[in-house]
Design an enzyme around this catalytic site. Sequence first.
Site, PDB file in Angstrom:
ATOM      1  CD  GLU A 226      -6.140   1.014   1.067  1.00 19.91           C
ATOM      2  OE1 GLU A 226      -5.666  -0.026   1.545  1.00 19.91           O
ATOM      3  OE2 GLU A 226      -6.029   2.125   1.617  1.00 19.91           O
TER       4      GLU A 226
ATOM      5  N   GLY B 196      -3.642   3.979   4.581  1.00 25.37           N
ATOM      6  CA  GLY B 196      -2.456   4.091   3.746  1.00 25.37           C
ATOM      7  C   GLY B 196      -1.184   3.591   4.385  1.00 25.37           C
TER       8      GLY B 196
ATOM      9  CB  ALA C 106      -9.380   2.448   9.166  1.00 22.75           C
TER      10      ALA C 106
END
Length: 219
Positions: A103, A95, A83
């Site tokens: 994902e 992202g 993350a």
Amino acid sequence: MTQDEMKKAAGWAALEYVTKGSIVGVGTGSTVNHFIDALETRKEEIKGAVSSSVASTERLEKLGIPVFEANEVAGLDIYVDGADEINAEYDMIKGGGAALTREKIVAAISDKFICIVDDTKQVDVLGQFPLPVEVIPMARSFIGRELVKLGGDPEYREGVVTDNGNIIIDVHNMAITDAKDMEKKINALPGVVTVGLFAARGADVLLVGAPEGVRKFEK
């Protein structure tokens, strides 16, 4: 312990959740690369992996780990991913590597989401890291205007095309206090493929690489 060593410690700690004969959901990024390297030591025990990106697929295959398409499996026991930020409710911004949509798909078909990070990724309020939004190219200007209305400062990520052929808009200067609500609002905009908020489906287990070792948290 360096930041990369903390990432490595978290990645290797996730091996504890890998079960014999399973297909493992694998995310994308520098911390996940350490998990993939660790997974090689168990490759004879597992059937293979479902990958969330071309980059992770290439790394898995290079190490001799079979890769399945998401459409070939009914579900997965675990999904291991990093993350960019994670809060106390296990909501995440993801992202940074532009793989957020895939994902999110692999996370959705998995029973347990195991988030692996170094301790710099834990935050009280999401939003210091720019929030990625995957967008169909023709909607770029419209989505940019809508993101301004939501309080953000959108920036087109130049030169980046996702594995799905789309673009990324990074949203700066957002203090996200209600991640589930913001995820719903942005995902509802026509032209958005998905936003890099993982709150509707957050993490179940958090493994944090820290100077003193790996800290483990479970919902």
